[in-house]
Scaffold this active site. Structure first.
Site, PDB file in Angstrom:
ATOM      1  N   CYS A 157       0.819  -1.220   0.000  1.00 46.90           N
ATOM      2  CA  CYS A 157       0.000   0.000   0.000  1.00 46.90           C
ATOM      3  C   CYS A 157       0.854   1.272   0.000  1.00 46.90           C
ATOM      4  O   CYS A 157       0.467   2.285  -0.574  1.00 46.90           O
ATOM      5  CB  CYS A 157      -0.946   0.009   1.197  1.00 46.90           C
ATOM      6  SG  CYS A 157      -0.122  -0.333   2.767  1.00 46.90           S
ATOM      7  N   HIS A 252      -2.336   6.991   2.937  1.00 46.65           N
ATOM      8  CA  HIS A 252      -0.879   7.067   3.076  1.00 46.65           C
ATOM      9  C   HIS A 252      -0.385   8.261   2.253  1.00 46.65           C
ATOM     10  O   HIS A 252      -0.670   8.367   1.060  1.00 46.65           O
ATOM     11  CB  HIS A 252      -0.210   5.795   2.545  1.00 46.65           C
ATOM     12  CG  HIS A 252      -0.396   4.587   3.422  1.00 46.65           C
ATOM     13  ND1 HIS A 252      -1.035   4.614   4.645  1.00 46.65           N
ATOM     14  CD2 HIS A 252      -0.003   3.284   3.235  1.00 46.65           C
ATOM     15  CE1 HIS A 252      -1.026   3.395   5.170  1.00 46.65           C
ATOM     16  NE2 HIS A 252      -0.411   2.572   4.332  1.00 46.65           N
TER      17      HIS A 252
END
Length: 362
Positions: A157, A252
């Site tokens: 990710c 993120h």
């Protein structure tokens, strides 16, 4: 088209839950099996998840009363599905073994796990960037002795916030990258309820994450070697990374510095970002963002609150592109870690595999 029957391995965990929400009303896929550890076997999905449901929306009605199967009963699960998504919580060796077992039972596996990301003949794909890596599947099938069964994985990710920009800029030859990622707690499968000590806190360590963040983009940017029947990672750009856990639920963020061999202008870099697309956009796949990368002109963007759900969490947001005094250019990137970065990215991989003829009805 007749919907393909899918199984979700590790359906009770956070990524498994995300798969459930994404697939409950999917136009191509129908959840046929929810599988988890032996302790959950025989319970309804609602019973097994109990108070551990971590999504914003309630458990979809279509799966609430679905009885869980044992993920280890490979033959039984395989007999009911056309392919599976894997989000099992086991050791790396156990994950490698069980995913290979499903593949050998002629059940394609689209995995969210990291266990097979460096298996040379397993494609690790961001569908807009390197769908041609799926060509390695034919060599993998030969090794496994299968007709239909194979494993495909999606990358970590953390790289989704900057690897797409590096891919969009390849013609300018980026050769050195320094990145710091600021990673949400859902990446650890947690919410603030589970992890209250993260509130108002930053932890400058995420186990194994820096190695993944430095190495995985190179595999995505690599190529298939038909002689060896495997993926050869790219040699450049050389990447160094620091990964920090921050008190954010989803999203993120990356602060990235890049050196280029060629000297692009800012306008050229932005143009490459906003026009970057691939098979998901060309084929208008169900989970594909219409525009993969957006460029935010405002000086204080991208922000998690404003941008994490861009294109239903499947797009990437880039901003603050500016010249640097040590490197050539620097920017901020943002991607949704459990949508584009985990379950959503795996669903888009599966849609791409179906559209290219790699997954079909048994």
């Amino acid at each position: 088209m007749d919907k393909l029957k899918v199984g979700i391995l590790g359906a009770t965990g956070m990524v498994g839950q995300r798969f459930v929400t994404l697939l409950a009303d999917h136009p191509w896929f129908e959840i046929a099996v929810l599988a988890a550890s032996p302790r959950s076997e025989g319970k309804t999905y609602e019973e097994a998840v109990g108070g551990r449901w971590k999504m914003d929306t309630p458990i979809p009605g279509s799966v609430k009363n679905m009885v869980l199967m044992n993920v280890n009963e490979v033959e039984k699960v395989s007999s009911k599905v056309d392919f599976v998504f894997s989000a099992v919580d086991m050791s790396k060796d156990e994950i490698r073994a069980i995913e290979e077992n499903y593949a050998k039972h002629e059940t394609p596996v689209v995995s969210n796990n990291s266990a097979h990301r460096w298996t040379p003949d397993v494609p690790m794909v961001i569908p807009e960037i390197n769908p041609e890596h799926f060509e390695v599947i034919k060599y993998q099938k030969k090794r496994l002795g299968t007709q239909k069964g194979f494993i495909a994985v999606k990358p970590n990710c953390s790289i989704q916030a900057y690897a797409p920009a590096l891919a969009a800029w390849r013609e300018f030859e980026p050769y050195e990258v320094a990145a710091s990622t600021y990673q949400a707690i859902s990446g650890a499968g947690k919410t603030f309820k589970d992890w209250p000590e993260m509130e108002g806190n930053i932890i400058p360590f995420i186990s194994g994450e820096e190695e993944k963040s430095e190495r995985e983009p190179l595999r995505v940017l690599g190529h298939v070697d038909p002689e060896k029947g495997e993926i050869i990672p790219a040699a450049e750009p050389v990447i160094t990374c620091q990964c920090v856990r921050v008190p954010i639920l989803n999203g993120h963020t990356a602060a990235v510095f890049v050196k280029f061999r060629k000297h692009p202008a800012k306008e050229e870099l932005i143009e490459k970002l906003v026009h970057f697309q691939g098979i998901p956009q060309e084929k208008n796949l169900p989970s594909a963002p219409k525009q993969f990368i957006q460029y935010c002109e405002e000086p204080d963007r991208p922000q998690v609150r404003l941008d994490v759900d861009y294109e239903h969490g499947m797009g990437v947001s880039i901003g603050r592109l500016r010249e640097d005094t040590v490197y050539d250019w620097k920017f901020i990137g943002l991607a949704h870690n459990t949508l584009r970065g985990a379950a959503g990215g795996a669903v888009l991989c599966a849609e791409t595999l179906v559209s290219l003829g790699y997954i079909e009805k048994k």
